[in-house]
Structure formats: structure tokens, C-alpha cells
Write a protein that holds these residues in place. Structure first.
Motif, mmCIF file in Angstrom:
data_model
loop_
_atom_site.group_PDB
_atom_site.id
_atom_site.type_symbol
_atom_site.label_atom_id
_atom_site.label_comp_id
_atom_site.label_asym_id
_atom_site.label_seq_id
_atom_site.Cartn_x
_atom_site.Cartn_y
_atom_site.Cartn_z
ATOM 1 N N GLN A 53 0.807 -1.169 0.015
ATOM 2 C CA GLN A 53 -0.204 0.083 -0.080
ATOM 3 C C GLN A 53 0.737 1.359 -0.011
ATOM 4 O OE1 GLN A 53 -2.530 -0.355 3.105
ATOM 5 N NE2 GLN A 53 -3.800 -2.115 2.538
ATOM 6 N N ALA A 54 2.075 1.068 0.474
ATOM 7 C CA ALA A 54 2.915 2.388 0.809
ATOM 8 C C ALA A 54 3.464 2.649 -0.767
ATOM 9 C CB ALA A 54 3.926 2.284 1.749
ATOM 10 N N SER A 55 3.727 1.710 -1.420
ATOM 11 C CA SER A 55 4.489 1.611 -2.511
ATOM 12 C C SER A 55 3.412 2.408 -3.558
ATOM 13 C CB SER A 55 4.679 0.312 -3.216
ATOM 14 O OG SER A 55 3.412 -0.594 -3.541
ATOM 15 N N GLU A 56 2.195 2.275 -3.358
ATOM 16 C CA GLU A 56 1.120 3.000 -4.354
ATOM 17 C C GLU A 56 1.449 4.534 -4.210
ATOM 18 O OE1 GLU A 56 -1.157 1.964 -6.130
ATOM 19 O OE2 GLU A 56 -0.612 0.074 -6.171
ATOM 20 N N VAL A 57 2.109 5.233 -3.078
ATOM 21 C CA VAL A 57 2.297 6.554 -2.872
ATOM 22 C C VAL A 57 3.548 6.577 -3.865
ATOM 23 C CG1 VAL A 57 3.140 8.481 -1.326
ATOM 24 C CG2 VAL A 57 1.557 6.580 -0.529
ATOM 25 N N GLY A 58 4.370 5.997 -3.815
ATOM 26 C CA GLY A 58 5.641 6.021 -4.740
ATOM 27 C C GLY A 58 5.429 6.053 -6.204
ATOM 28 N N LEU A 59 4.399 4.995 -6.625
ATOM 29 C CA LEU A 59 3.862 5.068 -7.875
ATOM 30 C C LEU A 59 3.524 6.413 -8.356
ATOM 31 C CD1 LEU A 59 2.961 1.335 -7.989
ATOM 32 C CD2 LEU A 59 4.959 2.427 -9.097
ATOM 33 N N ASN A 60 2.262 6.805 -7.482
ATOM 34 C CA ASN A 60 1.772 8.348 -7.897
ATOM 35 C C ASN A 60 2.577 9.319 -7.859
ATOM 36 O OD1 ASN A 60 -0.875 6.676 -7.983
ATOM 37 N ND2 ASN A 60 -1.443 6.981 -6.031
ATOM 38 N N THR A 61 3.624 9.482 -6.703
ATOM 39 C CA THR A 61 4.375 10.418 -7.059
ATOM 40 C C THR A 61 5.300 10.570 -8.088
ATOM 41 O OG1 THR A 61 4.363 10.385 -4.234
ATOM 42 C CG2 THR A 61 6.179 11.512 -5.394
ATOM 43 N N ALA A 62 5.804 9.363 -8.456
ATOM 44 C CA ALA A 62 6.643 9.043 -9.769
ATOM 45 C C ALA A 62 5.705 9.524 -10.954
ATOM 46 C CB ALA A 62 7.200 7.733 -9.539
ATOM 47 N N GLN A 63 4.404 9.050 -10.958
ATOM 48 C CA GLN A 63 3.772 9.409 -12.201
ATOM 49 C C GLN A 63 3.717 10.942 -12.300
ATOM 50 O OE1 GLN A 63 2.609 7.306 -14.490
ATOM 51 N NE2 GLN A 63 1.325 8.773 -15.659
#
Length: 186
Positions: A53-63
Motif C-alpha cells: 500500500q505504501a508503494s502506491e504512494v511512490g508510484l503516484n508520486t513518480a507518475q
């Protein structure tokens, strides 16, 4: 008839009771160990789910950073590469992860990197030098890339590999979770 003394029978009963108590004690210890193991496993699964779930924050920030990128033909900071990065045996880009941007999410530290899936930085022919995604669009789209047999416009978008590393930092075991996805700027 021969008489058996009661004192001898009491001694045999005591041995049988001690054996049964030992078996029950060993069974109780085994049950406690099984319970402890299941609690550890469920705790590990909970940590893994939280890190995903925390990785979703990274994916959205990178996008969001990828969409805001001014020039995709040039490297940007330590997080973006205009060409494909070399990878290790697990498919993880070989970069210094301590220099990439970080986001703190609860007890996790999330870092990310993006590389364009192209072999060269200055593109001449995007279809040959990059991984592209081809989408069918309706007939109202401008003819920028041609038609297919059904006279639908084909829209091509270059692909970017987003790699996210999630590290447990808040009192855990320091476990890492890696996530990768392909994204486009459009």
C-alpha cells in the motif's frame, strides 16, 4: 491364591500418571509453538500488505513527476533517466537508491526512479528505439501515426519503467518491497 500388595500397585499408577502428564505437557508446548508461528506469519503478511500500500504512494508520486517533466530527452536529477537503465538479475535498475527522492509513509521510506524504455536519448524513430504502447482511438483523433485495417487511428505513447523501493524503517526488520510498473506521460 497369591496376594498382591496395594503398595506395589500405587507405584505403577504413579509412573503411568507421570508419563501421561509428560505427554500432555509436550502436546501443550507443541500447540503453543504452532500458535506462535501462526502469529509471526500473520504479522509478516500484514507488514507486506502495508508496504504494498505504501508503494502506491511512490508510484503516484513518480507518475506526477513524470507528467510534470519538462524534457523527456534529458536525464533529470537522480530520479529520471532518458534511456533504459541496466538491471540486475531481479530486473531492478542498477542505481544508487540512496540518492533517489524519498517519501515517508508511516513506518516506511519510499524511494522511486523512472527510466524511459528507449535505447537512445535523442530519438529519431520512436517506434524502433523505444518500447511503445499502441492504442486504438476513435476517428476524431488527428492522423498523427496512421490507421489500422479498420480505419481506426493508432496512437502511440512511449513507455516509462517506474521502480519503487519500500523499506520498513519504523522498528521493523528493515524488509524491502520492490514494485515496478510501466507508465506513459499521457
Amino acid at each position: 491364591m497369591k496376594r498382591v500388595s496395594l503398595s506395589r500397585q500405587r507405584g505403577v499408577t504413579m509412573v503411568v500418571v507421570l508419563l501421561l502428564m509428560t505427554v500432555m505437557l509436550l502436546g501443550g508446548l507443541a500447540l503453543a509453538r504452532i500458535t506462535e508461528s501462526s502469529i509471526l506469519v500473520s504479522g509478516n503478511v500484514a507488514v507486506k500488505e502495508a508496504s504494498v500500500q505504501a508503494s502506491e504512494v511512490g508510484l503516484n508520486t513518480a507518475q506526477a513527476a513524470l507528467i510534470a517533466l519538462a524534457n523527456e530527452n534529458a536525464n533529470s536529477g537522480t530520479w529520471y533517466s532518458a534511456t533504459m537503465l541496466p538491471v540486475d538479475a531481479n530486473g531492478i535498475p542498477a542505481i544508487d537508491w540512496s540518492t533517489t527522492p524519498t517519501v515517508d509513509v508511516g513506518r516506511f521510506t519510499v524511494t522511486y526512479a523512472v527510466d524511459r524504455m528507449c535505447t537512445v536519448a535523442a530519438l529519431v524513430n520512436s517506434d524502433r528505439e523505444c518500447l511503445v504502447k499502441i492504442n486504438k482511438d476513435d476517428k476524431n483523433t488527428p492522423a498523427n501515426y496512421g490507421h489500422d485495417a479498420g480505419d481506426n487511428y493508432l496512437v502511440r505513447s512511449r513507455q516509462f519503467r517506474v521502480t519503487v523501493r519500500v523499506t520498513e524503517t519504523g522498528g521493523g526488520k528493515g524488509t524491502q518491497t520492490w514494485m515496478q510498473t510501466l507508465a506513459s506521460r499521457s
